[in-house]
Design a protein around this motif. Sequence first.
Motif, PDB file in Angstrom:
ATOM      1  N   ILE A  19       0.856  -1.177   0.000  1.00 30.31           N
ATOM      2  CA  ILE A  19       0.000   0.000   0.000  1.00 30.31           C
ATOM      3  C   ILE A  19       0.896   1.231   0.000  1.00 30.31           C
ATOM      4  N   SER A  20       0.569   2.219  -0.842  1.00 30.34           N
ATOM      5  CA  SER A  20       1.285   3.491  -0.812  1.00 30.34           C
ATOM      6  C   SER A  20       0.311   4.607  -0.487  1.00 30.34           C
ATOM      7  N   VAL A  21       0.850   5.705   0.067  1.00 30.70           N
ATOM      8  CA  VAL A  21      -0.003   6.833   0.442  1.00 30.70           C
ATOM      9  C   VAL A  21       0.797   8.119   0.332  1.00 30.70           C
ATOM     10  N   SER A  22       0.192   9.145  -0.294  1.00 28.94           N
ATOM     11  CA  SER A  22       0.815  10.454  -0.356  1.00 28.94           C
ATOM     12  C   SER A  22       0.410  11.275   0.861  1.00 28.94           C
ATOM     13  N   ALA A  23       1.165  12.350   1.139  1.00 28.97           N
ATOM     14  CA  ALA A  23       0.968  13.148   2.358  1.00 28.97           C
ATOM     15  C   ALA A  23       0.962  12.231   3.580  1.00 28.97           C
ATOM     16  N   GLY A  71       7.051  15.445   2.399  1.00 30.11           N
ATOM     17  CA  GLY A  71       7.936  16.525   1.988  1.00 30.11           C
ATOM     18  C   GLY A  71       8.944  16.885   3.056  1.00 30.11           C
ATOM     19  N   GLY A  72      10.190  16.464   2.872  1.00 32.01           N
ATOM     20  CA  GLY A  72      11.256  16.820   3.800  1.00 32.01           C
ATOM     21  C   GLY A  72      11.759  15.635   4.601  1.00 32.01           C
ATOM     22  N   TYR A  80       9.523  13.517  -1.688  1.00 29.94           N
ATOM     23  CA  TYR A  80       9.275  13.930  -3.076  1.00 29.94           C
ATOM     24  C   TYR A  80      10.031  15.205  -3.433  1.00 29.94           C
ATOM     25  N   ARG A  81      10.431  15.987  -2.430  1.00 29.82           N
ATOM     26  CA  ARG A  81      11.161  17.221  -2.719  1.00 29.82           C
ATOM     27  C   ARG A  81      12.570  16.956  -3.252  1.00 29.82           C
ATOM     28  N   GLY A 115      -0.654  15.163  -9.007  1.00 32.98           N
ATOM     29  CA  GLY A 115       0.593  15.638  -9.583  1.00 32.98           C
ATOM     30  C   GLY A 115       1.571  14.513  -9.866  1.00 32.98           C
ATOM     31  N   MET A 116       2.873  14.819  -9.722  1.00 32.35           N
ATOM     32  CA  MET A 116       3.914  13.886 -10.130  1.00 32.35           C
ATOM     33  C   MET A 116       3.911  12.600  -9.303  1.00 32.35           C
ATOM     34  N   VAL A 117       3.507  12.694  -8.043  1.00 33.63           N
ATOM     35  CA  VAL A 117       3.445  11.490  -7.212  1.00 33.63           C
ATOM     36  C   VAL A 117       2.470  10.487  -7.818  1.00 33.63           C
TER      37      VAL A 117
END
Length: 341
Positions: free
Chosen positions: A155-159, A184-185, A204-205, A234-236
């Motif tokens: 499983i993947s998750v952004s933010a 991010g970071g 992702y940065r 977006g890119m993610v």
Amino acid sequence: MSINRQIVLASRPQGEPSADNFRLVESPLAPPEQLADGQVLVRHHFLSLDPYMRGRMSEGKSYAQPQPLNEVMIGGTVGEVIASRHPQYAVGDKVVGMGGWQEYAVVNAAQPGLLRKVDTTHIPLSAYLGAVGMPGVTAWYGLMKICEPRAGGTISVSAASGAVGSAVGQLAKSRGCRVVGFAGGPDKCRYVVEELGFDACIDYRQHATLDSLQAALREAAPQGIDGHFENVGGMVLDAVLLQMNAFGRIAVCGMIAGYNGEPIPLRHPQMILTSRLRVEGFIVSEHMEVWPEALKELGTLVATGRLKYRESVAQGLASAPEAFIGLLKGRNFGKQLVKLI
């Protein structure tokens, strides 16, 4: 107590919101003895700031009506009953509701869904706006009903460090999945892996191109991705589409990358067909039937320390606009709250 301080939407933002879009006002607060039958007076302790509020500030088509101008900003709140003319609510009860960006609210407690009593014996009051509230249920629904986690899958998750993403990853880990986050970071990624227990987190940065981000994702998810929880776009999302396994599931919860009107084109939409993916957007308020089951699990996990969460807390009602703008820029770390008392 005779004055209620409120923040209203003064104007609609063009592009990124600014503090000028909001206005702090003072309104007279009727004395408790003037409450009508069924009404409850609540003193708010915390108010919730959430990305969905940005969509409500605009007039464009969305899943909910726009926030009216010159009215109190919509938002989740937790607080304490300080006067009641409803038999099921007593002075001192802790409650969660949608009281908005203000210090007090008069609520018609007889109307279903406007107010809910909560137990703070083992769960902090603020958690009912995060891990044991709307963000937690959002995570639970998107993961369980759309991503369909299966032991041994990925499983993947952004933010991933946010209120929703952090819960998604921990719930997936508890079901035997490999979990990959995007954040991010380095500090957020370190927290996601070391404190939340994700298997990997991609900053992702550090990736200026899709090729670079995709290479990092291939390394973090060598067996491909079976379910993805999308908060950003977006890119993610482009990188994830290229790494999805056949018959994978994508829960689309948010598109922060486009909240200020920016276009968010997909580079490889053909992967939806090639990999026979199921892509489903959802709004958690349209699935109230799952809330009791979700809140029971989330509450138990938080009360026993098995679901970790972090909060960013701004102090005082006047700080809400800047804290909200910071949330949209990713300056928060975990659930963004405003402490009012």
